[in-house]
Design an enzyme around this catalytic site. Structure first.
Site, PDB file in Angstrom:
ATOM      1  N   SER A   1     -14.087  12.114 -16.813  1.00 44.11           N
ATOM      2  CA  SER A   1     -13.459  11.752 -15.539  1.00 44.11           C
ATOM      3  C   SER A   1     -12.983  13.024 -14.854  1.00 44.11           C
ATOM      4  O   SER A   1     -12.655  14.012 -15.528  1.00 44.11           O
ATOM      5  CB  SER A   1     -12.262  10.844 -15.822  1.00 44.11           C
TER       6      SER A   1
ATOM      7  N   CYS B   1     -10.223  13.506 -13.740  1.00 49.85           N
ATOM      8  CA  CYS B   1      -8.809  13.762 -14.032  1.00 49.85           C
ATOM      9  C   CYS B   1      -8.616  14.652 -15.256  1.00 49.85           C
ATOM     10  O   CYS B   1      -7.489  14.954 -15.622  1.00 49.85           O
ATOM     11  CB  CYS B   1      -8.032  12.467 -14.174  1.00 49.85           C
TER      12      CYS B   1
ATOM     13  N   TYR C   1      -4.592   9.721 -20.690  1.00 46.39           N
ATOM     14  CA  TYR C   1      -6.012   9.387 -20.501  1.00 46.39           C
ATOM     15  C   TYR C   1      -6.847  10.661 -20.432  1.00 46.39           C
ATOM     16  O   TYR C   1      -7.906  10.768 -21.062  1.00 46.39           O
ATOM     17  CB  TYR C   1      -6.152   8.589 -19.199  1.00 46.39           C
TER      18      TYR C   1
HETATM   19  O1  GFB Z   1      -7.289   5.408  -7.398  1.00 42.73           O
HETATM   20  P1  GFB Z   1      -5.933   5.719  -7.885  1.00 42.73           P
HETATM   21  O2  GFB Z   1      -5.190   4.624  -8.565  1.00 42.73           O
HETATM   22  O3  GFB Z   1      -5.964   6.905  -8.919  1.00 42.73           O
HETATM   23  O4  GFB Z   1      -5.036   6.203  -6.656  1.00 42.73           O
HETATM   24  P2  GFB Z   1      -5.995   8.513  -8.942  1.00 42.73           P
HETATM   25  C1  GFB Z   1      -5.463   7.149  -5.725  1.00 42.73           C
HETATM   26  C2  GFB Z   1      -4.445   7.294  -4.609  1.00 42.73           C
HETATM   27  O5  GFB Z   1      -4.449   6.081  -3.831  1.00 42.73           O
HETATM   28  C3  GFB Z   1      -3.009   7.530  -5.063  1.00 42.73           C
HETATM   29  C4  GFB Z   1      -3.114   5.670  -3.600  1.00 42.73           C
HETATM   30  O6  GFB Z   1      -2.420   8.470  -4.215  1.00 42.73           O
HETATM   31  C5  GFB Z   1      -2.378   6.151  -4.856  1.00 42.73           C
HETATM   32  O7  GFB Z   1      -0.976   6.188  -4.623  1.00 42.73           O
HETATM   33  N1  GFB Z   1      -3.076   4.210  -3.362  1.00 42.73           N
HETATM   34  C6  GFB Z   1      -2.744   3.621  -2.188  1.00 42.73           C
HETATM   35  C7  GFB Z   1      -3.325   3.240  -4.249  1.00 42.73           C
HETATM   36  N2  GFB Z   1      -2.728   2.285  -2.291  1.00 42.73           N
HETATM   37  C8  GFB Z   1      -3.107   2.007  -3.571  1.00 42.73           C
HETATM   38  C9  GFB Z   1      -3.277   0.788  -4.279  1.00 42.73           C
HETATM   39  O8  GFB Z   1      -3.080  -0.315  -3.769  1.00 42.73           O
HETATM   40  N3  GFB Z   1      -3.690   0.900  -5.576  1.00 42.73           N
HETATM   41  C10 GFB Z   1      -3.918   2.112  -6.175  1.00 42.73           C
HETATM   42  N4  GFB Z   1      -4.344   2.133  -7.458  1.00 42.73           N
HETATM   43  N5  GFB Z   1      -3.717   3.287  -5.531  1.00 42.73           N
HETATM   44  C11 GFB Z   1      -6.863   7.998 -11.303  1.00 42.73           C
HETATM   45  C12 GFB Z   1      -6.393   8.260 -12.689  1.00 42.73           C
HETATM   46  O9  GFB Z   1      -6.062   8.739 -10.495  1.00 42.73           O
HETATM   47  O10 GFB Z   1      -8.184   8.438 -11.074  1.00 42.73           O
HETATM   48  C13 GFB Z   1      -7.360   7.829 -13.681  1.00 42.73           C
HETATM   49  O11 GFB Z   1      -5.126   7.689 -12.879  1.00 42.73           O
HETATM   50  C14 GFB Z   1      -8.791   8.148 -13.337  1.00 42.73           C
HETATM   51  O12 GFB Z   1      -7.002   8.450 -14.872  1.00 42.73           O
HETATM   52  C15 GFB Z   1      -9.124   7.885 -11.891  1.00 42.73           C
HETATM   53  O13 GFB Z   1      -9.084   9.473 -13.629  1.00 42.73           O
HETATM   54  C16 GFB Z   1     -10.495   8.359 -11.508  1.00 42.73           C
HETATM   55  O14 GFB Z   1      -7.210   9.056  -8.261  1.00 42.73           O
HETATM   56  O15 GFB Z   1      -4.707   9.075  -8.477  1.00 42.73           O
END
Ligand code: GFB
Length: 318
Positions: free
Chosen positions: A108, A110, A137
């Site tokens: 990933s 990350c 993770y």
């Molecule tokens: O996709 P996401 O959950 O993961 O969130 P990451 C990306 C961004 O979208 C963050 C915002 O800044 C969140 O605060 N966001 C806005 C939201 N609204 C929402 C919502 O309704 N749901 C979610 N989930 N986010 C992940 C890692 O990081 O990336 C994993 O935690 C993995 O380990 C994945 O590597 C690819 O991109 O921040």
């Protein structure tokens, strides 16, 4: 890898695994091996050994993992590090001991440092501290890379590693507490339009930048890596373009036809400020992303809209 080879796709019901199965079937691979997590718990070493002994796969795509978005990662870090360490250790080790010819492990983006230089080159791995919201993770995925590299050096086992950007597409997880941002926003905007709601809440500030890759593009890259990459160097797979969360919300507003207002909930974490991969290595092997973000979001939205009621009934039933 030949069309008659026995190919095991671990995690075939997930976002990545199901895309691989679609691609392998389209390419007429005749001996696919799959097991649901109910049939085979990859956290159980004896069960994994028995499965490899009985089925003798020749190629393995290791797409089984516990994955989730920013909240799922920060709330359940223990589950994420334990399950991923167990799954990948058992599968890679059994693949080596039972004579698998080649294995592709999915990591990933990350795994890279929180403040890595952008676009992120593969060499940035382990060069600075990780982002705290998903460090357990990320550490598990880094361990998976190290297992692949160490088995190659010590045993000559042909294990390779792909590092995808944030993925989306069919069979994504649309649970609002578990999911990544793109499926979460598709669901929130769809439900607001259906219910006539006047607002949608987006987490964080909207300022973080992310790179989104359609999972069918990843599947094409994985096929190419299986055919052409035999090296311990990890390989980034991304769209090569980034977008802010606010602009992503604007795109999904357009696709959904939502006409209300967007509110930002700054009590939710932003995570890393920016995360875009340098994809020169995979491009030099002959791959390029084909699905634009707008086309991909339109198809993912339509996929979800056609199943929203069914997915909701399944959620209530479980
Ligand atoms: O996709 P996401 O959950 O993961 O969130 P990451 C990306 C961004 O979208 C963050 C915002 O800044 C969140 O605060 N966001 C806005 C939201 N609204 C929402 C919502 O309704 N749901 C979610 N989930 N986010 C992940 C890692 O990081 O990336 C994993 O935690 C993995 O380990 C994945 O590597 C690819 O991109 O921040």
């Amino acid at each position: 890898m030949d069309r008659t080879d026995r190919v095991y796709v671990a995690g075939h019901r997930g976002l990545v695994g199901s895309a691989l199965v679609r691609r392998l079937q389209a390419d007429k691979f005749a001996n696919l091996i799959t097991r649901t997590s109910r049939e085979l718990d990859l956290r159980d070493r004896n069960a994994v050994d028995a499965f490899f002994a009985a089925t003798r796969p020749q190629f393995v795509f290791l797409a089984a993992a516990r994955v989730g978005g920013i909240r799922a990662n920060s709330d359940h870090g223990g589950d994420f590090i334990r399950d991923n360490l167990l799954i990948q250790t058992h599968v890679i080790d059994a693949a080596h001991r039972f004579g698998v010819r080649k294995l592709l492990f999915f990591g990933s983006s990350c795994i890279y440092p929180r403040l890595a230089e952008q676009p992120i080159r593969e060499e940035a791995l382990l060069s600075a501290p990780l982002e705290s919201t998903n460090a357990p993770y990320a550490v598990a995925k880094i361990a998976g890379i190290q297992i692949c590299q160490a088995y190659r050096r010590q045993y000559g086992f042909n294990a390779i590693c792909a590092m995808p950007a944030n993925l989306y597409g069919p069979n994504d997880n649309f649970d609002l507490h578990q999911s990544h941002v793109l499926p979460a926003l598709i669901r929130k905007f769809h439900s607001a339009v259906q219910n006539g709601d006047s607002r949608v809440v987006v987490w964080g500030t909207g300022r973080p930048l992310r790179e989104f890759l359609h999972v069918d593009d990843l599947a094409a890259a994985a096929m190419l890596l299986m055919q052409r990459h035999d090296d311990e160097q990890i390989v980034n797979v991304g769209a090569g373009e980034e977008i802010s969360i606010a602009d992503l919300a604007a795109l999904i507003t357009l696709v959904s036809g939502f006409s209300g207002r967007i509110e930002y909930d700054a009590s939710q974490p932003d995570g890393v400020p920016r995360k875009v991969l340098d994809i020169r290595r995979i491009r030099s092997l002959g791959w390029a992303p084909r699905i634009s973000l707008e086309a991909g979001v339109r198809s993912a939205y339509a996929w979800y809209a056609a199943r929203a009621d069914l997915l909701e009934r399944e959620r209530v039933a479980t």
